[in-house]
Scaffold this motif. Sequence first.
Motif, PDB file in Angstrom:
ATOM      1  N   ASP A  33       0.755   7.404   0.142  1.00  8.57           N
ATOM      2  CA  ASP A  33      -0.273   8.400  -0.175  1.00  8.57           C
ATOM      3  C   ASP A  33      -1.658   7.764  -0.114  1.00  8.57           C
ATOM      4  N   ARG A  34      -1.773   6.515  -0.523  1.00 11.56           N
ATOM      5  CA  ARG A  34      -3.056   5.798  -0.418  1.00 11.56           C
ATOM      6  C   ARG A  34      -3.409   5.571   1.046  1.00 11.56           C
ATOM      7  N   LEU A  35      -2.435   5.205   1.862  1.00 18.53           N
ATOM      8  CA  LEU A  35      -2.680   4.974   3.282  1.00 18.53           C
ATOM      9  C   LEU A  35      -3.135   6.271   3.960  1.00 18.53           C
ATOM     10  N   GLU A  37     -10.146   9.548   4.935  1.00 19.09           N
ATOM     11  CA  GLU A  37     -11.535   9.161   4.667  1.00 19.09           C
ATOM     12  C   GLU A  37     -12.324   8.974   5.958  1.00 19.09           C
ATOM     13  N   LEU A  39      -9.028  -2.656   1.697  1.00 21.42           N
ATOM     14  CA  LEU A  39      -7.880  -3.425   1.216  1.00 21.42           C
ATOM     15  C   LEU A  39      -8.217  -4.884   0.933  1.00 21.42           C
ATOM     16  N   VAL A  62       0.866  -1.168   0.000  1.00 15.32           N
ATOM     17  CA  VAL A  62       0.000   0.000   0.000  1.00 15.32           C
ATOM     18  C   VAL A  62       0.908   1.225   0.000  1.00 15.32           C
ATOM     19  N   LYS A  63       0.790   2.029  -1.021  1.00 11.59           N
ATOM     20  CA  LYS A  63       1.597   3.249  -1.085  1.00 11.59           C
ATOM     21  C   LYS A  63       1.152   4.191   0.028  1.00 11.59           C
ATOM     22  N   GLY A  98      -4.707   8.663   2.548  1.00 10.10           N
ATOM     23  CA  GLY A  98      -6.067   8.873   2.079  1.00 10.10           C
ATOM     24  C   GLY A  98      -7.081   8.027   2.836  1.00 10.10           C
ATOM     25  N   LEU A  99      -6.720   6.800   3.160  1.00  9.67           N
ATOM     26  CA  LEU A  99      -7.629   5.918   3.900  1.00  9.67           C
ATOM     27  C   LEU A  99      -7.904   6.459   5.302  1.00  9.67           C
TER      28      LEU A  99
END
Length: 179
Positions: A20-22, A28, A67, A17-18, A24-25
Motif C-alpha cells: 500500500d505504501r508502494l 504521488e 526510501l 516496503v508494504k 502511494g509512492l
Amino acid sequence: MLYIALLRGINVGGHTVKMDRLRGLFAELGYGNVRTYIQSGNVFFESDQPDRAALTREIEWHLGQVLGYEAPVFLRTIPELESIIALDPFKALTVTEDMRCCVTFTSDLIAPNLSVPIRSPRNDMEIIHTTDHEAFVVWYLINGRPPSSSSFLDAALGKRTTTRFFHTAAKILDAARQG
C-alpha cells in the motif's frame, strides 16, 4: 500506456516496503490506475510519458528520496512481457526438483556476443537464452539452497538487474492484463 514496474530491493536486506505504501509512492508521481502484485515489488501503473528512460529516472529518484536507498526499476509493457513469456526457452528442459527457472531483467543492453549457455563457476546458475534486456536463467539448488551470490549474473549481465521466477513472471502478466 500501462507499464509494469519490476523493482529490486523493495523487500530485501532489511528493507520492507508494504505494497500500500508502494502504491502511494507511485500515485504521488501522478500515475493512474496504480496496482501492485504480490509482496515483491511489482507495480502496474498508467502514464502518458513516452520516454521510458525519463520515466524510469523519475521513479527511481522519487523512491530514492523517500526510501533513503536505491531501488532500481525495470519497466516493461504487457506486449513486451507477453513476448518474454512466449519465448519460454525452458520448455525444452526436463525440470527437476533442484531447478528453478528464472527470468532476469536488465537495464543495460545484454552483450549480443554473450555465448550461451553459460554456467557459473559454482555450477549453481546457467544462462540458457538472452534477449536484448532479459536473460533466462536456471538456478540449480545445492543442498536445497538457491544460489547465494549474484556475482556471476553481475559479470555477465551488469549490476542493474532483477530476477523473477518464470512462473511468477507469467502470473505478473496475467495480473497486469486484469487491469
